[in-house]
Design an enzyme around this catalytic site. Structure first.
Site: not given
Ligand code: FRU
Length: 489
Positions: A23, A199
């Site tokens: 990420d 998430e």
């Protein structure tokens, strides 16, 4: 800079020199610099030892690699989170003269596997970072409590945190005056797609069609698995935020038929917006991890594994009476344009015809009229035995990207696939904005309300670009094409 020439090495998408990344984290604009932090394993090309890698850019195109900003500690790994410029020094972690940059991230404790929110701060514009001695700043003794995204809520002069209760398929909102003490406000979810854990939430306001009088809030939440085409993916909700809670515009059941997807390709995950960019009400800027947890650990690249999507402007537009999140790559990418082709009103006979355009780093802006064809489109990275197909099927009104024969696909059984999305034509025509790199293709269709982000692993020799029509003749109304220079030079 030398290097960045390995097979499949992205030429104008961000990738670390070596090792694993996932990420994007802590995106922040301050003092003329765009900061990019990212989930990074400093010790290998598989997920592990999570730390924050760091890079900076002045134009979101050319990136300078920096040393690791936050290292894994004895206590735990440094998971995803955000960063803010604390201009008023509300945290007291800097001084009035030297306001701090503050990172708010999830510590994943090794001994208990629990997760809590921690702070780190920098008083030298992100060169060096100190861990806040009072950590954790938010701990509810939970196992799946992660990915805090913090922003300044001006109407009440307070910080808001949106954070995922992953297993519960919820996001929670907290408020703080100083980034150190947080008060619970409300919860949202389960809603929309809930097959996988939730998430990397984000929440931001946007003016519809740039009109500041019509403001909506966008809540973005990722999901793994259960994404639009399997594995990981992202969805969004449109509504209002009143400083306490998020209220969706219309009730949203916890059912994937209610999901609005960010991207219809397989490889756009964990997108997060930059804090503090100019013209924030018109558009936000974000970037996503160009990968999918299904096969991320198996993609055939070395000595790095993982790359980011193009940085994109995100805005809200009313199209045919409905609100859509619209994405367009940042305008500064046009500085990479080199060799140019301009083709107009060219018939597309039945079958596939190669165009004079060639390259493995390309930008294509195309308009196609479907004419009598029932299927029509473009092919990129065309070689003797492979092609990536970007097409439209008239009967179903669907755009598709087919990477089944795009090159190396066998490293995971679900990689070879065709992905599609509904998009009505405009007066019988389809607009496509396509970005081709050494191991990816990104397709922005229509006004950018339908996006496909896809990894591909073609042979370096496969540089052809073609048009095709099936069932009858179609027309290439216009094609503007450029080769793109490497941003790694
Ligand atoms: C999303 C994610 C986050 C987590 C991080 C760990 O891809 O699973 O929820 O913080 O990756 O690397």
């Amino acid at each position: 800079m030398t290097g960045f020439q390995e097979p499949y090495r992205p030429q104008y998408h961000f990738s670390p020199r070596r090792n694993w990344m996932n990420d994007p984290n802590g995106l922040l604009y301050a003092n003329g610099l765009y900061h990019l932090f990212y989930q990074y394993n400093p010790f290998g090309d598989q997920w592990g030892h999570m730390s924050w890698g760091h890079a900076v850019s002045r134009d979101l195109v050319h990136w300078e690699h920096k040393p690791v900003a936050l290292w894994e500690t004895e206590e735990g790994m440094v998971f995803s989170g955000s960063a803010v410029y604390d201009l008023e020094n509300t945290s007291g972690l800097g001084t009035a003269d030297t306001p701090p940059l503050v990172a708010i991230y999830t510590a994943h404790y090794k001994s208990t596997e629990k997760q809590a929110q921690h702070l780190a701060y920098s008083t030298d514009w992100g060169q060096s970072w100190q861990l806040y001695p009072g950590n954790p700043v938010l701990d509810i003794e939970a196992r799946d409590f992660r990915d805090p995204k913090v922003f300044w809520y001006a109407p009440e002069a307070k910080w808001i945190m949106v954070v995922a209760l992953a297993a519960e398929r919820q996001v929670h909102f907290y408020a703080s005056k100083n980034l150190r003490e947080w008060t619970f406000l409300s919860a949202f979810g389960p809603a929309g797609a809930v097959e996988g854990v939730w998430e990397c939430p984000d929440l931001f306001p946007l003016a519809v069609d740039g009109d500041p009088r019509i403001l909506y809030w966008v809540l973005k939440v990722d999901l793994n698995p259960g994404g639009p085409v399997g594995g990981s993916g992202g969805q969004y909700f449109i509504g209002h935020f009143d400083g306490q809670r998020f209220i969706p515009e219309a009730p949203v059941g916890a059912d994937r038929t209610h999901a609005r997807w960010l991207d219809y390709g397989a490889d756009f995950y964990a997108a997060t917006t930059w804090f503090g960019t100019p013209q924030e009400d018109k558009h936000r800027l974000w970037v996503g991890w160009m990968n999918n947890w299904l096969y991320a650990q198996a993609v055939p690249t070395s000595p790095w594994r993982g790359q980011l999507s193009l940085p994109r402007q995100v805005s809200l537009r009313r199209i045919d009476g409905q609100l859509y999140l619209v994405q367009t790559p940042v305008p500064s990418l046009s500085t990479l344009r080199r060799q140019h082709w301009d083709i107009q009103n060219r018939p597309i006979p039945e079958g596939t015809s190669l165009l004079p355009v060639r390259g493995k780093t390309l930008e294509l802006i195309a308009e196609l009229a479907v004419g009598k064809a029932w299927r029509v489109g473009l092919k990129v990275r065309v070689g003797e035995h492979e092609e990536t197909v970007i097409g439209y099927e008239v009967a179903t009104q669907r755009v598709f990207v087919d990477r089944r024969h795009s090159g190396l696909v066998a490293f995971h059984p679900e990689f070879a696939a065709r992905h599609e999305a509904q998009l009505p034509l405009r007066a019988g025509k389809l607009q496509l904005h396509v970005w081709v790199d050494w191991s990816s293709v990104e397709v922005f269709a229509g006004e950018g309300q339908v996006v496909f982000t896809e990894l591909i692993f073609p042979d370096p020799e496969s540089e052809g670009v073609a048009v095709f029509a099936e069932g009858g003749e179609a027309q290439l109304v216009s094609l503007k094409a450029w080769t793109l220079a490497s941003a790694q030079g």
